[in-house]
Motif scaffolding. Sequence first.
Motif, PDB file in Angstrom:
ATOM      1  N   ALA A 162       0.832  -1.206   0.000  1.00 42.33           N
ATOM      2  CA  ALA A 162       0.000   0.000   0.000  1.00 42.33           C
ATOM      3  C   ALA A 162       0.866   1.256   0.000  1.00 42.33           C
ATOM      4  CB  ALA A 162      -0.923  -0.008   1.213  1.00 42.33           C
ATOM      5  N   SER A 163       1.967   1.224   0.751  1.00 46.77           N
ATOM      6  CA  SER A 163       2.873   2.372   0.774  1.00 46.77           C
ATOM      7  C   SER A 163       3.508   2.580  -0.597  1.00 46.77           C
ATOM      8  CB  SER A 163       3.953   2.165   1.833  1.00 46.77           C
ATOM      9  OG  SER A 163       3.386   2.067   3.123  1.00 46.77           O
ATOM     10  N   ASP A 164       3.860   1.465  -1.274  1.00 47.95           N
ATOM     11  CA  ASP A 164       4.424   1.567  -2.619  1.00 47.95           C
ATOM     12  C   ASP A 164       3.431   2.174  -3.599  1.00 47.95           C
ATOM     13  OD1 ASP A 164       6.703   0.427  -1.627  1.00 47.95           O
ATOM     14  OD2 ASP A 164       6.262  -1.593  -2.364  1.00 47.95           O
ATOM     15  N   LEU A 165       2.124   1.968  -3.310  1.00 47.95           N
ATOM     16  CA  LEU A 165       1.074   2.519  -4.175  1.00 47.95           C
ATOM     17  C   LEU A 165       0.653   3.919  -3.730  1.00 47.95           C
ATOM     18  CD1 LEU A 165      -1.185  -0.678  -4.514  1.00 47.95           C
ATOM     19  CD2 LEU A 165       0.270   0.315  -6.293  1.00 47.95           C
ATOM     20  N   ASN A 166       1.398   4.459  -2.768  1.00 45.56           N
ATOM     21  CA  ASN A 166       1.094   5.795  -2.226  1.00 45.56           C
ATOM     22  C   ASN A 166      -0.280   5.845  -1.550  1.00 45.56           C
ATOM     23  OD1 ASN A 166       3.554   6.959  -3.127  1.00 45.56           O
ATOM     24  ND2 ASN A 166       2.686   7.132  -5.201  1.00 45.56           N
ATOM     25  N   LYS A 167      -0.683   4.727  -0.919  1.00 48.79           N
ATOM     26  CA  LYS A 167      -1.923   4.681  -0.163  1.00 48.79           C
ATOM     27  C   LYS A 167      -1.663   5.049   1.297  1.00 48.79           C
ATOM     28  CE  LYS A 167      -4.777   2.976  -3.345  1.00 48.79           C
ATOM     29  NZ  LYS A 167      -6.040   3.636  -3.753  1.00 48.79           N
ATOM     30  N   ASP A 168      -2.625   5.710   1.903  1.00 50.38           N
ATOM     31  CA  ASP A 168      -2.521   6.080   3.319  1.00 50.38           C
ATOM     32  C   ASP A 168      -2.801   4.840   4.168  1.00 50.38           C
ATOM     33  OD1 ASP A 168      -2.505   7.187   5.808  1.00 50.38           O
ATOM     34  OD2 ASP A 168      -3.978   8.766   5.375  1.00 50.38           O
ATOM     35  N   VAL A 169      -1.847   4.455   4.989  1.00 55.69           N
ATOM     36  CA  VAL A 169      -1.983   3.232   5.787  1.00 55.69           C
ATOM     37  C   VAL A 169      -2.386   3.529   7.231  1.00 55.69           C
ATOM     38  CG1 VAL A 169      -0.381   1.927   4.358  1.00 55.69           C
ATOM     39  CG2 VAL A 169       0.482   3.202   6.347  1.00 55.69           C
ATOM     40  N   LYS A 170      -2.696   4.786   7.552  1.00 56.64           N
ATOM     41  CA  LYS A 170      -3.045   5.126   8.931  1.00 56.64           C
ATOM     42  C   LYS A 170      -4.299   4.396   9.405  1.00 56.64           C
ATOM     43  CE  LYS A 170      -0.847   9.697   8.937  1.00 56.64           C
ATOM     44  NZ  LYS A 170      -1.076  11.164   9.041  1.00 56.64           N
ATOM     45  N   LEU A 171      -5.325   4.305   8.537  1.00 54.19           N
ATOM     46  CA  LEU A 171      -6.557   3.600   8.916  1.00 54.19           C
ATOM     47  C   LEU A 171      -6.290   2.114   9.117  1.00 54.19           C
ATOM     48  CD1 LEU A 171      -9.345   5.227   6.701  1.00 54.19           C
ATOM     49  CD2 LEU A 171      -9.076   5.381   9.177  1.00 54.19           C
ATOM     50  N   LEU A 172      -5.418   1.557   8.290  1.00 54.42           N
ATOM     51  CA  LEU A 172      -5.045   0.151   8.445  1.00 54.42           C
ATOM     52  C   LEU A 172      -4.404  -0.071   9.804  1.00 54.42           C
ATOM     53  CD1 LEU A 172      -4.782  -2.651   6.947  1.00 54.42           C
ATOM     54  CD2 LEU A 172      -2.453  -1.929   6.391  1.00 54.42           C
ATOM     55  N   GLU A 173      -3.510   0.801  10.199  1.00 56.41           N
ATOM     56  CA  GLU A 173      -2.821   0.667  11.486  1.00 56.41           C
ATOM     57  C   GLU A 173      -3.760   0.934  12.654  1.00 56.41           C
ATOM     58  OE1 GLU A 173       1.663   2.094  10.160  1.00 56.41           O
ATOM     59  OE2 GLU A 173       0.170   3.602  10.752  1.00 56.41           O
ATOM     60  N   ARG A 174      -4.747   1.794  12.441  1.00 54.50           N
ATOM     61  CA  ARG A 174      -5.665   2.123  13.535  1.00 54.50           C
ATOM     62  C   ARG A 174      -6.684   1.016  13.772  1.00 54.50           C
ATOM     63  NH1 ARG A 174     -10.613   6.472  13.375  1.00 54.50           N
ATOM     64  NH2 ARG A 174     -11.556   5.787  15.325  1.00 54.50           N
ATOM     65  N   TRP A 175      -7.145   0.390  12.684  1.00 50.62           N
ATOM     66  CA  TRP A 175      -8.249  -0.566  12.826  1.00 50.62           C
ATOM     67  C   TRP A 175      -7.796  -2.012  12.947  1.00 50.62           C
ATOM     68  CZ3 TRP A 175     -13.279   0.223  13.867  1.00 50.62           C
ATOM     69  CH2 TRP A 175     -13.721   1.542  13.822  1.00 50.62           C
ATOM     70  N   TYR A 176      -6.587  -2.327  12.525  1.00 45.95           N
ATOM     71  CA  TYR A 176      -6.059  -3.682  12.703  1.00 45.95           C
ATOM     72  C   TYR A 176      -4.985  -3.634  13.785  1.00 45.95           C
ATOM     73  CZ  TYR A 176      -8.549  -5.587   8.690  1.00 45.95           C
ATOM     74  OH  TYR A 176      -9.539  -6.022   7.839  1.00 45.95           O
ATOM     75  N   LEU A 177      -5.310  -4.246  14.937  1.00 47.33           N
ATOM     76  CA  LEU A 177      -4.430  -4.195  16.095  1.00 47.33           C
ATOM     77  C   LEU A 177      -3.803  -5.565  16.334  1.00 47.33           C
ATOM     78  CD1 LEU A 177      -6.634  -2.084  18.540  1.00 47.33           C
ATOM     79  CD2 LEU A 177      -4.935  -1.282  16.884  1.00 47.33           C
ATOM     80  N   LEU A 178      -2.560  -5.554  16.757  1.00 48.55           N
ATOM     81  CA  LEU A 178      -1.825  -6.795  17.002  1.00 48.55           C
ATOM     82  C   LEU A 178      -2.343  -7.479  18.268  1.00 48.55           C
ATOM     83  CD1 LEU A 178       0.507  -8.713  16.227  1.00 48.55           C
ATOM     84  CD2 LEU A 178       2.002  -7.302  17.677  1.00 48.55           C
ATOM     85  N   ASP A 179      -2.710  -8.744  18.140  1.00 45.58           N
ATOM     86  CA  ASP A 179      -3.098  -9.562  19.298  1.00 45.58           C
ATOM     87  C   ASP A 179      -1.960 -10.541  19.557  1.00 45.58           C
ATOM     88  OD1 ASP A 179      -4.194 -11.164  21.207  1.00 45.58           O
ATOM     89  OD2 ASP A 179      -6.109 -11.479  20.192  1.00 45.58           O
ATOM     90  N   ASP A 180      -1.084 -10.185  20.501  1.00 45.88           N
ATOM     91  CA  ASP A 180       0.085 -11.024  20.765  1.00 45.88           C
ATOM     92  C   ASP A 180      -0.236 -12.219  21.649  1.00 45.88           C
ATOM     93  OD1 ASP A 180      -0.384  -9.682  23.095  1.00 45.88           O
ATOM     94  OD2 ASP A 180       1.554  -8.665  23.195  1.00 45.88           O
ATOM     95  N   LYS A 181      -1.511 -12.326  22.057  1.00 43.71           N
ATOM     96  CA  LYS A 181      -1.904 -13.487  22.860  1.00 43.71           C
ATOM     97  C   LYS A 181      -2.222 -14.695  21.981  1.00 43.71           C
ATOM     98  CE  LYS A 181      -4.053 -10.219  26.057  1.00 43.71           C
ATOM     99  NZ  LYS A 181      -4.054  -9.117  25.062  1.00 43.71           N
ATOM    100  N   LEU A 182      -2.398 -14.457  20.696  1.00 44.69           N
ATOM    101  CA  LEU A 182      -2.630 -15.543  19.757  1.00 44.69           C
ATOM    102  C   LEU A 182      -1.332 -16.282  19.465  1.00 44.69           C
ATOM    103  CD1 LEU A 182      -5.000 -13.979  17.061  1.00 44.69           C
ATOM    104  CD2 LEU A 182      -5.532 -15.909  18.527  1.00 44.69           C
ATOM    105  N   LEU A 183      -1.463 -17.543  19.133  1.00 45.15           N
ATOM    106  CA  LEU A 183      -0.307 -18.326  18.707  1.00 45.15           C
ATOM    107  C   LEU A 183      -0.568 -18.860  17.293  1.00 45.15           C
ATOM    108  CD1 LEU A 183       0.554 -20.358  21.936  1.00 45.15           C
ATOM    109  CD2 LEU A 183       1.828 -18.456  20.942  1.00 45.15           C
TER     110      LEU A 183
END
Length: 823
Positions: A162-183
């Motif tokens: 997305a960055s290579d396509l000049n897309k704004d990734v802020k919404l992606l980072e805001r709405w998809y959160l890392l769940d480190d409790k998953l394996l």
Amino acid sequence: MVSGHPNNNSNTDAYANVMQGKVLFYGSQLPKLIWNQIKILIVSNKDGYTQKNKFINKTNYNIYYLEFDIERDILLTETLPKLQQYFLTQGIYVNFIDCNLNWDLDLSRNPYHVLRYMKELDDAYRTSTGLFLLTFVGNKYGSVVLPTELSTTDFNNIKNVASDLNKDVKLLERWYLLDDKLLPPAYKLKDPDEDFSNILSRTISTYDISARETQEWNDVYTSLADLFISVLNERPNLKSKHDTSSLYDIQLLSGVEILFNYAAKLSPSGCMCILRQFDGLNEKSKGNEAYIDLLNGTNRLDKIRQEKLKRFRESITQKLSINDDDNNLKIEDNRLVLNVSWKENGEFQSDDTDYQRYLRTLNAAIFLRIKSLCERNIDLSIANHLKYDEKILYNETLVHLTHYSKLSSHPCLGFENFVENNNSFKQWLSLANINEHHPLIIIGSRASGKTLFCTKLVHYLLNTLGKNAQCIIRYFNLTSRSRNITEIFTSICTQMQTLQNAPTFINDQQCNYIEYYQTVLKTLSNNQKSIVIMIDGIEEVTPPNQFASSIVYYQTLLQLLPPKVYVILSVSRNIHSYPHSDIQIREMIERIEKDECIIESPFTNETINISDLTLYIKSELNLIKRNVTDSVLQALSKCIYQQIDKQPQIFFLLRLVLNESYFSYLSQRKKKLDLTELNMEEIFNAYIDHCERKFGSKICACIFNYISSSQSAIHELELLDILSCNNDFFLEYFQKNLPNHLRFPPSLWIAFKYTLGPLLSVRYFDLKIVTCWSHSFIRRLMKQKYLKKVEDIRFAHRDISNYFLEAFIESKPLKKKISYAIF
């Protein structure tokens, strides 16, 4: 025994296997119940367009058009009433669950709503006779469903591309959160209903907030969908430094396609698809916004979505083309292709003969297919070839066996330890095989796990005794024919006539029922034929006048049993301490207790292993996609373990807190899961508070009061009809403009139902699935909170009585003209 088709040995064997409980053994399959209801989910795109400044009766409106508005209108005003009228004489309810009816939200834009509808499809598949899904597919593919979960590799690849396509990734980072409790760890999409807490609330104070939040989420969705589509489409053309091959697994299908594929896996014969093709429609046609995929803000065709549509149509043709030759079923008849000439501006006139012919064809085809598939299912069922009395008994028995089969697959903590190490049970089991003995009685308070424990005991006994054993199972108040001991006892005696080696029953006098019951047990014992009889849920709620008439049956159930007869009774803890409790019964219970044939429920922490409890909590959390670290999991398990001996309802409370709805409540209140000192009233109030904040207090009160005021339970169709007659609801929920059809939104009820979670349960009355509170104390709490005032009680009973007296099924007014819908 079986009437109908002569010399039909398979029907005779199938009937006997159900009556004798043989279908419960491993390798056997329960016959499918033919319910007296047809429940069909109607799925179509929500995408449309708004026509501003539309004048109707000299009034200016902004009208929102959907792709299949006219077809869905025909279903509601013509097809459904005709089906209801046709099946009325057979006692069959017909219910259309139109996902888009009076519902502003596009379910495809929230993947968690799609998951909810998949559960609803499961329910419709199990409980609908014939069709359970009707899908409309046109020239438009519609909104794609965002992935709920991304691996860390996929997330980083999407972000980099997305960055290579000049897309704004802020919404992606805001709405998809890392769940480190998953394996392994993964990125999860936040639930929009949790982040925008007022989306579903349409009260006077939150109406404008709800509209604003809905628009905000639509904007977020549009940006995220555009990002995903761009990344997945441009991926092959990019010279990325990273391996993006895993992104091929992200399909980005529409909500309509996902639901159709899911339903087709359950049963393609239960899915009908209308494929409408507009001839002459293209990106240059005027008024095409609601009927074809266009790129945002342009008149250019969205080739990516159109290619997806082409593949979707091909897959429908493939899935609905495999005929069942053994049952002479043409599944291809579930697929209807209709071509319609495109009209300029998309305005189809009522006097257009070609379009009216198309609508008549559509109406007739859907009516005939629903009718034929329902009648075919009925004709193929065993019950259809039985005499009336046999049919009643067969259906009653099969309902209880089906409920048993469903419960027996659930885990019961401590059960394995109990059967291996409980000396009282081992002694009872050993004695019952060779000598006279007492029935085994399970005593516990409500919601203490008696029902599951009894079911597991029967399952264990059948596995131990082998396939020569016979079995009779009854759950108290599960059906309209099991509401008291008298009904259950007489039903058991009637079923006993079908057992192997059982003598013939002569007449139905009370004394003869008791005598016959005892005679059958002695006869089977003398013939070395093992039989298991289970009655679950004998409660103290039976009124004193009924208790007096049924007390003799309860005395009979408590008497000594001959060898090879295994009777398991589950009773409420207080049933023998009531003032009207019979002295003779108290003495019998004392003797049974002296012989150690009474088991207390729930199990103590001596029986339940904490490691098993930890695994159970982890599995329940996995089911609702909630994860915790091992240290937190151990702490939660320890909290529950310490309360097992103190809290008799501990496992019901655990079901309530390990539920998606409760976690949503905690998330919105920014609280952490705390299992110390679980309290029923606090958890109950948390569910109620969550419902009121999510849907509004007035709407909650309406639904709660109708369910609480019903005598035993209420059918979903009846509940929606009564709510549709409630003017207060429409004035609360539709404050700007009343809808064209004054019907309670089915999608709102589905969202409501899953929010209540374990507080709701189902019963089976007249082969229909009806809704009620899961326990009598839940109903009591609801009445204390919402039905305290005489006025509230009067309104609830008034609405229910008006519905059944004046608007029952047929001739119910569905349509409200726009000219009359403005106040």
